[in-house]
Design an enzyme around this catalytic site. Sequence first.
Site, short mmCIF file in Angstrom:
data_model
loop_
_atom_site.label_atom_id
_atom_site.label_comp_id
_atom_site.label_asym_id
_atom_site.label_seq_id
_atom_site.Cartn_x
_atom_site.Cartn_y
_atom_site.Cartn_z
N CYS A 42 1.05 3.47 2.42
CA CYS A 42 0.92 2.35 1.47
C CYS A 42 0.58 2.90 0.08
O CYS A 42 -0.04 3.95 -0.04
CB CYS A 42 -0.20 1.39 1.89
SG CYS A 42 0.06 0.55 3.45
N ASP A 43 0.96 2.13 -0.91
CA ASP A 43 0.53 2.43 -2.27
C ASP A 43 0.45 1.13 -3.06
O ASP A 43 1.34 0.29 -2.96
CB ASP A 43 1.48 3.40 -2.98
CG ASP A 43 0.86 3.90 -4.27
OD1 ASP A 43 0.05 4.85 -4.20
OD2 ASP A 43 1.15 3.33 -5.33
N SER A 44 -0.63 0.98 -3.82
CA SER A 44 -0.83 -0.25 -4.61
C SER A 44 -0.93 0.07 -6.09
O SER A 44 -1.51 1.08 -6.48
CB SER A 44 -2.13 -0.95 -4.18
OG SER A 44 -2.11 -1.29 -2.82
#
Length: 199
Positions: free
Chosen positions: A70-72
């Site tokens: 994941c990456d935000s």
Amino acid sequence: MRLILASQSPARLDVLRSAGVEPVVRVSGVDEDALVESLDNPTPEETVVALSAAKAEAIEHDDECVVIGCDSMLLFEGELVGKPGTAEVARERWRRVSGKTGALITGHTVLRVSQGVVVDRASAAESTTVRFGTPTDEELEAYIASGEPLNVAGGFTIDGRGGWFIDGIDGDHSSVIGISLPLTRRLLGQVGVSVSALW
């Protein structure tokens, strides 16, 4: 089936644990800045998905497992921003976003691994509107001094001290924390894994 979380984020780990999953954590060490620079005019969603995929692919896979990366990042007034890194950047960013709205976009990549080989993959992004409050100068300085906003996407949390300064969100709460449970369940389904197999 074993789940590997390709992230050092304690918030993502907490979301998964609260949802009945105990993942193995492996940190990718991906050079995020270099990867973003290598992309050719991507949309914000393409950027975070590319980062999530790179993280999922970079870690050591088991023979039989599912990997989630994941990456935000925060999209605010047309600019995509990640972790502030310093108190100065966090302060400037909060002064810009106070009383306004932004979109916290989280990219997700799920890899299904069999016999040590990636046999299926699915990726997507989740966008949630965040309505920022307006902390006083004293509150903002205390928040920055806590260190919490320096190493989180957009310089805020909703599950920690930053929650005091978020007036509301429109969308998926878990995605703002760092991993969307509904989206992850759908992506798992696309690679043939039921979320209940991970409980």
